[in-house]
Design a protein around this motif. Structure first.
Motif, PDB file in Angstrom:
ATOM      1  N   CYS A  53       0.814  -1.219   0.000  1.00 11.96           N
ATOM      2  CA  CYS A  53       0.000   0.000   0.000  1.00 11.96           C
ATOM      3  C   CYS A  53       0.850   1.273   0.000  1.00 11.96           C
ATOM      4  CB  CYS A  53      -0.962   0.004   1.189  1.00 11.96           C
ATOM      5  SG  CYS A  53      -0.140  -0.008   2.791  1.00 11.96           S
ATOM      6  N   ILE A  54       2.190   1.156   0.116  1.00  8.15           N
ATOM      7  CA  ILE A  54       3.019   2.372   0.090  1.00  8.15           C
ATOM      8  C   ILE A  54       2.961   3.067  -1.263  1.00  8.15           C
ATOM      9  CG2 ILE A  54       4.607   1.483   1.852  1.00  8.15           C
ATOM     10  CD1 ILE A  54       6.600   0.892  -0.427  1.00  8.15           C
ATOM     11  N   ILE A  55       2.553   2.329  -2.308  1.00  5.10           N
ATOM     12  CA  ILE A  55       2.490   2.947  -3.633  1.00  5.10           C
ATOM     13  C   ILE A  55       1.065   3.426  -3.964  1.00  5.10           C
ATOM     14  CG2 ILE A  55       4.400   1.510  -4.441  1.00  5.10           C
ATOM     15  CD1 ILE A  55       2.320  -0.075  -6.085  1.00  5.10           C
ATOM     16  N   PHE A  56       0.131   3.250  -3.027  1.00  7.83           N
ATOM     17  CA  PHE A  56      -1.251   3.658  -3.264  1.00  7.83           C
ATOM     18  C   PHE A  56      -1.487   5.074  -2.741  1.00  7.83           C
ATOM     19  CE2 PHE A  56      -1.584  -0.778  -4.010  1.00  7.83           C
ATOM     20  CZ  PHE A  56      -2.739  -1.002  -4.753  1.00  7.83           C
ATOM     21  N   THR A  57      -2.429   5.768  -3.358  1.00  8.89           N
ATOM     22  CA  THR A  57      -2.787   7.125  -2.922  1.00  8.89           C
ATOM     23  C   THR A  57      -3.535   7.058  -1.595  1.00  8.89           C
ATOM     24  OG1 THR A  57      -4.909   7.084  -4.109  1.00  8.89           O
ATOM     25  CG2 THR A  57      -2.974   7.878  -5.322  1.00  8.89           C
ATOM     26  N   PRO A  58      -3.552   8.141  -0.833  1.00 15.67           N
ATOM     27  CA  PRO A  58      -4.271   8.138   0.449  1.00 15.67           C
ATOM     28  C   PRO A  58      -5.734   7.738   0.311  1.00 15.67           C
ATOM     29  CG  PRO A  58      -2.860  10.063   0.304  1.00 15.67           C
ATOM     30  CD  PRO A  58      -2.804   9.402  -1.029  1.00 15.67           C
ATOM     31  N   GLN A  67      -5.938  -4.521  -0.570  1.00 11.82           N
ATOM     32  CA  GLN A  67      -6.510  -5.805  -0.147  1.00 11.82           C
ATOM     33  C   GLN A  67      -7.563  -6.296  -1.143  1.00 11.82           C
ATOM     34  OE1 GLN A  67      -6.213  -3.062   1.576  1.00 11.82           O
ATOM     35  NE2 GLN A  67      -5.496  -3.434   3.692  1.00 11.82           N
ATOM     36  N   ARG A  68      -8.372  -5.368  -1.655  1.00 10.25           N
ATOM     37  CA  ARG A  68      -9.427  -5.763  -2.580  1.00 10.25           C
ATOM     38  C   ARG A  68      -8.839  -6.331  -3.867  1.00 10.25           C
ATOM     39  NH1 ARG A  68     -13.487  -1.112  -3.924  1.00 10.25           N
ATOM     40  NH2 ARG A  68     -13.353  -1.007  -1.647  1.00 10.25           N
ATOM     41  N   GLU A  69      -7.748  -5.747  -4.360  1.00 10.78           N
ATOM     42  CA  GLU A  69      -7.148  -6.257  -5.592  1.00 10.78           C
ATOM     43  C   GLU A  69      -6.580  -7.659  -5.403  1.00 10.78           C
ATOM     44  OE1 GLU A  69      -4.370  -3.590  -7.312  1.00 10.78           O
ATOM     45  OE2 GLU A  69      -5.892  -2.207  -8.054  1.00 10.78           O
ATOM     46  N   ARG A  70      -5.960  -7.915  -4.250  1.00  6.80           N
ATOM     47  CA  ARG A  70      -5.436  -9.267  -4.005  1.00  6.80           C
ATOM     48  C   ARG A  70      -6.565 -10.283  -3.957  1.00  6.80           C
ATOM     49  NH1 ARG A  70      -2.441  -6.498  -0.113  1.00  6.80           N
ATOM     50  NH2 ARG A  70      -3.526  -7.545   1.616  1.00  6.80           N
ATOM     51  N   GLN A  71      -7.692  -9.920  -3.373  1.00  4.39           N
ATOM     52  CA  GLN A  71      -8.823 -10.834  -3.293  1.00  4.39           C
ATOM     53  C   GLN A  71      -9.384 -11.133  -4.678  1.00  4.39           C
ATOM     54  OE1 GLN A  71      -9.791 -12.381  -0.522  1.00  4.39           O
ATOM     55  NE2 GLN A  71     -11.272 -13.545  -1.747  1.00  4.39           N
ATOM     56  N   ILE A  72      -9.473 -10.103  -5.520  1.00  2.00           N
ATOM     57  CA  ILE A  72      -9.981 -10.311  -6.884  1.00  2.00           C
ATOM     58  C   ILE A  72      -9.019 -11.190  -7.673  1.00  2.00           C
ATOM     59  CG2 ILE A  72     -10.527  -9.155  -9.062  1.00  2.00           C
ATOM     60  CD1 ILE A  72     -11.432  -6.733  -7.452  1.00  2.00           C
ATOM     61  N   ALA A  73      -7.712 -10.970  -7.514  1.00  5.17           N
ATOM     62  CA  ALA A  73      -6.721 -11.789  -8.214  1.00  5.17           C
ATOM     63  C   ALA A  73      -6.845 -13.252  -7.806  1.00  5.17           C
ATOM     64  CB  ALA A  73      -5.314 -11.274  -7.936  1.00  5.17           C
ATOM     65  N   LEU A  74      -7.135 -13.529  -6.542  1.00  6.59           N
ATOM     66  CA  LEU A  74      -7.283 -14.909  -6.069  1.00  6.59           C
ATOM     67  C   LEU A  74      -8.522 -15.571  -6.647  1.00  6.59           C
ATOM     68  CD1 LEU A  74      -6.300 -14.616  -2.277  1.00  6.59           C
ATOM     69  CD2 LEU A  74      -5.082 -15.897  -4.056  1.00  6.59           C
ATOM     70  N   THR A  75      -9.609 -14.830  -6.703  1.00  2.00           N
ATOM     71  CA  THR A  75     -10.878 -15.427  -7.138  1.00  2.00           C
ATOM     72  C   THR A  75     -11.021 -15.460  -8.659  1.00  2.00           C
ATOM     73  OG1 THR A  75     -11.949 -13.260  -6.906  1.00  2.00           O
ATOM     74  CG2 THR A  75     -12.056 -14.760  -5.017  1.00  2.00           C
ATOM     75  N   GLN A  76     -10.443 -14.493  -9.359  1.00  5.06           N
ATOM     76  CA  GLN A  76     -10.634 -14.409 -10.805  1.00  5.06           C
ATOM     77  C   GLN A  76      -9.382 -14.751 -11.603  1.00  5.06           C
ATOM     78  OE1 GLN A  76     -12.350 -10.660 -11.919  1.00  5.06           O
ATOM     79  NE2 GLN A  76     -13.996 -10.783 -10.393  1.00  5.06           N
ATOM     80  N   GLY A  97      -1.985  -1.361 -14.527  1.00  6.64           N
ATOM     81  CA  GLY A  97      -1.459  -2.449 -13.690  1.00  6.64           C
ATOM     82  C   GLY A  97      -2.089  -3.796 -13.966  1.00  6.64           C
ATOM     83  N   LEU A  98      -1.303  -4.837 -13.680  1.00  5.92           N
ATOM     84  CA  LEU A  98      -1.769  -6.225 -13.785  1.00  5.92           C
ATOM     85  C   LEU A  98      -1.241  -7.002 -12.580  1.00  5.92           C
ATOM     86  CD1 LEU A  98      -2.970  -8.719 -15.306  1.00  5.92           C
ATOM     87  CD2 LEU A  98      -0.741  -8.917 -16.446  1.00  5.92           C
ATOM     88  N   MET A  99      -2.142  -7.666 -11.879  1.00  3.35           N
ATOM     89  CA  MET A  99      -1.738  -8.508 -10.742  1.00  3.35           C
ATOM     90  C   MET A  99      -2.256  -9.921 -10.968  1.00  3.35           C
ATOM     91  SD  MET A  99      -2.723  -8.248  -6.699  1.00  3.35           S
ATOM     92  CE  MET A  99      -1.719  -6.822  -6.361  1.00  3.35           C
ATOM     93  N   MET A 100      -1.347 -10.911 -10.726  1.00  3.23           N
ATOM     94  CA  MET A 100      -1.718 -12.323 -10.860  1.00  3.23           C
ATOM     95  C   MET A 100      -1.180 -13.093  -9.658  1.00  3.23           C
ATOM     96  SD  MET A 100      -0.939 -13.044 -14.904  1.00  3.23           S
ATOM     97  CE  MET A 100       0.777 -12.560 -14.685  1.00  3.23           C
ATOM     98  N   PRO A 101      -1.868 -14.151  -9.261  1.00  2.00           N
ATOM     99  CA  PRO A 101      -1.360 -14.979  -8.157  1.00  2.00           C
ATOM    100  C   PRO A 101      -0.183 -15.836  -8.613  1.00  2.00           C
ATOM    101  CG  PRO A 101      -3.431 -15.863  -8.978  1.00  2.00           C
ATOM    102  CD  PRO A 101      -3.211 -14.579  -9.697  1.00  2.00           C
ATOM    103  N   LEU A 102       0.778 -16.052  -7.719  1.00  2.00           N
ATOM    104  CA  LEU A 102       1.912 -16.944  -7.974  1.00  2.00           C
ATOM    105  C   LEU A 102       1.611 -18.292  -7.321  1.00  2.00           C
ATOM    106  CD1 LEU A 102       4.968 -14.590  -7.310  1.00  2.00           C
ATOM    107  CD2 LEU A 102       4.260 -15.553  -9.515  1.00  2.00           C
ATOM    108  N   GLN A 103       1.689 -19.358  -8.110  1.00  2.00           N
ATOM    109  CA  GLN A 103       1.352 -20.692  -7.606  1.00  2.00           C
ATOM    110  C   GLN A 103       2.546 -21.623  -7.755  1.00  2.00           C
ATOM    111  OE1 GLN A 103      -2.081 -21.692  -9.965  1.00  2.00           O
ATOM    112  NE2 GLN A 103      -3.507 -20.681  -8.531  1.00  2.00           N
ATOM    113  N   ASP A 104       2.659 -22.592  -6.817  1.00  2.00           N
ATOM    114  CA  ASP A 104       3.733 -23.582  -6.913  1.00  2.00           C
ATOM    115  C   ASP A 104       3.279 -24.749  -7.767  1.00  2.00           C
ATOM    116  OD1 ASP A 104       1.980 -25.015  -5.348  1.00  2.00           O
ATOM    117  OD2 ASP A 104       3.121 -24.761  -3.480  1.00  2.00           O
TER     118      ASP A 104
END
Length: 428
Positions: A53-58, A67-76, A97-104
């Motif tokens: 969140c240090i790179i997010f605006t106030p 937190q919401r983006e991580r949840q969406i990345a997990l579900t979608q 931006g693009l966020m994706m989950p990293l899986q083993d």
């Protein structure tokens, strides 16, 4: 695997136009490439271990966007977005931006990878293009472009952080062209009064008008330019002045100033110049429309004058014709004594001369269009003129069994007038 990981790290580090970093499941930064350092300002040592969140605006922090983006990345499976982000120095940039989950290997999520690209310049270019489209549409839709100056300035100031503008138009004064302050915003009444009329070559606007070229000054140039004394007195730190030229004719100048910026970029300078070109075209079109309207009104007025004149003249032409025809017929069918015959011939001659003068007026087209008729003003005796008019209508009156009796005083003196015109109007 070690070779593959090495190649992957090399690729990530080489992607300097992209900020690529990974997060653990809690959103803590786990890795940070050189592109992220260049774009966001944090070194890897400063970023790793910190929450994303240090790179997010106030405002995004307050709404829990990270937190919401991580949840969406997990579900979608991924999440894409475009939004403002914050650099280490507090400045903002618009990022895609693009966020994706990293899986083993077993499919378990170990964290997230985030990729950001700076789209600020592209966004600004799109906004400026849209702004230019809006301004052009507004200018094309109005017949009074000067009335839109404050609206145009408001739109530009939101994009370019402007604080004042002033618009000069070329006008005639003291037998020569001067620049007259037509519209302004953000400058005091005292300064506006002092700068209301300026000469070509005086101050920055005068130089722009004289040389017909755009002049852009940064903070250092404003501090040293001898023509920038008023700009300095207003505290302006970045200034751009453009000539308003349409069809090769100088219409005026339009200037913008900022109290917080130190300079304008080349793209912003181009935007200001294009804006001024559009204003100049709108002014020229408005002037042309006004000129055409005036010419149309002049033509309508000329037609009205012509119609009124011809209506009057048609009556005037008939007035002397009646006694000419009447006496001519009488002389053919009756025998008059010498005195009566002389009177008849004199009446015919007088009215023939009168009609000749009227025809002269009719042929004078330029006077007809201007609504003017020449008057031959001479000293005349009103009694004699009235008697001559009576002689003209007496024959027609007698044919209708109408008797005319007059009592005239020939000693009333002389007046100045056109005997011919007066006689005609008396026979109406």
């Amino acid at each position: 695997m070690r070779q593959s990981e090495s190649r992957l790290r090399l690729i990530i580090e080489s992607a300097k136009d992209y900020a690529i970093f990974t997060l653990d499941l809690n959103g803590t930064i786990a890795s940070w490439n050189s592109g992220a350092q260049r774009l966001l300002g944090y070194t890897d040592a400063e970023a790793i271990g910190c929450p994303s969140c240090i790179i997010f605006t106030p405002e995004d922090k307050e709404q829990g966007r990270a937190q919401r983006e991580r949840q969406i990345a997990l579900t979608q499976g991924q999440v894409e977005n475009e939004r403002w982000h914050m650099r280490k120095d507090g400045s903002r940039f618009w990022a895609s931006g693009l966020m994706m989950p990293l899986q083993d290997e077993t499919g378990n999520t170990q964290g997230f990878v985030n990729i950001l690209q700076d789209k600020t310049a592209q966004r600004q270019a799109n906004q400026r293009l849209h702004l230019l489209y809006e301004m052009t549409s507004d200018l094309l839709a109005t017949e009074q472009p000067l009335a839109l100056m404050n609206t145009l300035f408001s739109k530009l100031s939101a994009q370019l952080d402007l604080h004042c503008y002033y618009n000069y138009l070329v006008e005639e004064k003291d037998n020569g062209p001067l620049l007259h302050l037509s519209n302004s915003s953000g400058i005091s009444e005292e300064v506006a009064a002092m700068m209301e009329w300026i000469e070509f070559g005086e101050y920055i606007c005068g130089v722009v008008a004289r040389d017909r070229r755009q002049i852009v000054l940064d903070r250092e140039q404003i501090a040293t330019d001898p023509h920038a004394q008023f700009i300095r007195s207003m505290g302006i730190t970045a200034h751009a002045a453009q000539p308003l030229i349409a069809q090769g004719r100088l219409l005026g100048t339009l200037s913008f100033g900022s109290l917080t910026r130190t300079c304008f970029t080349s793209e912003e300078i181009d935007l200001l110049q294009v804006t001024c070109d559009q204003v100049a075209i709108a002014l020229e079109r408005a002037n042309l429309t006004t000129s055409l309207q005036k010419q149309a009104e002049q033509l309508r007025q000329a037609n009205r004058i012509k119609d009124e004149f011809l209506a009057v003249l048609s009556h005037e032409l008939r007035s002397p014709l009646n006694p000419i025809l009447g006496w001519s017929k009488l002389l053919q069918v009756r025998k008059f004594d010498e005195a009566k015959t002389a009177q008849a011939l004199a009446t015919i001659e007088r009215n023939a001369k009168l009609q000749s003068e009227l025809i002269e007026d009719l042929l004078d087209v330029s006077r007809i269009l201007q609504g003017k008729l020449s008057l031959n003003a001479t000293p005349i005796n009103l009694a004699s003129t009235i008697r001559a008019a009576l002689e003209t209508v007496r024959l027609a009156a007698g044919a209708k069994s109408i008797g005319i009796e007059v009592s005239l005083n020939y000693n009333v003196g002389y007046v100045s007038g056109d005997s011919t015109r007066l006689q005609i109007h008396l026979t109406r």
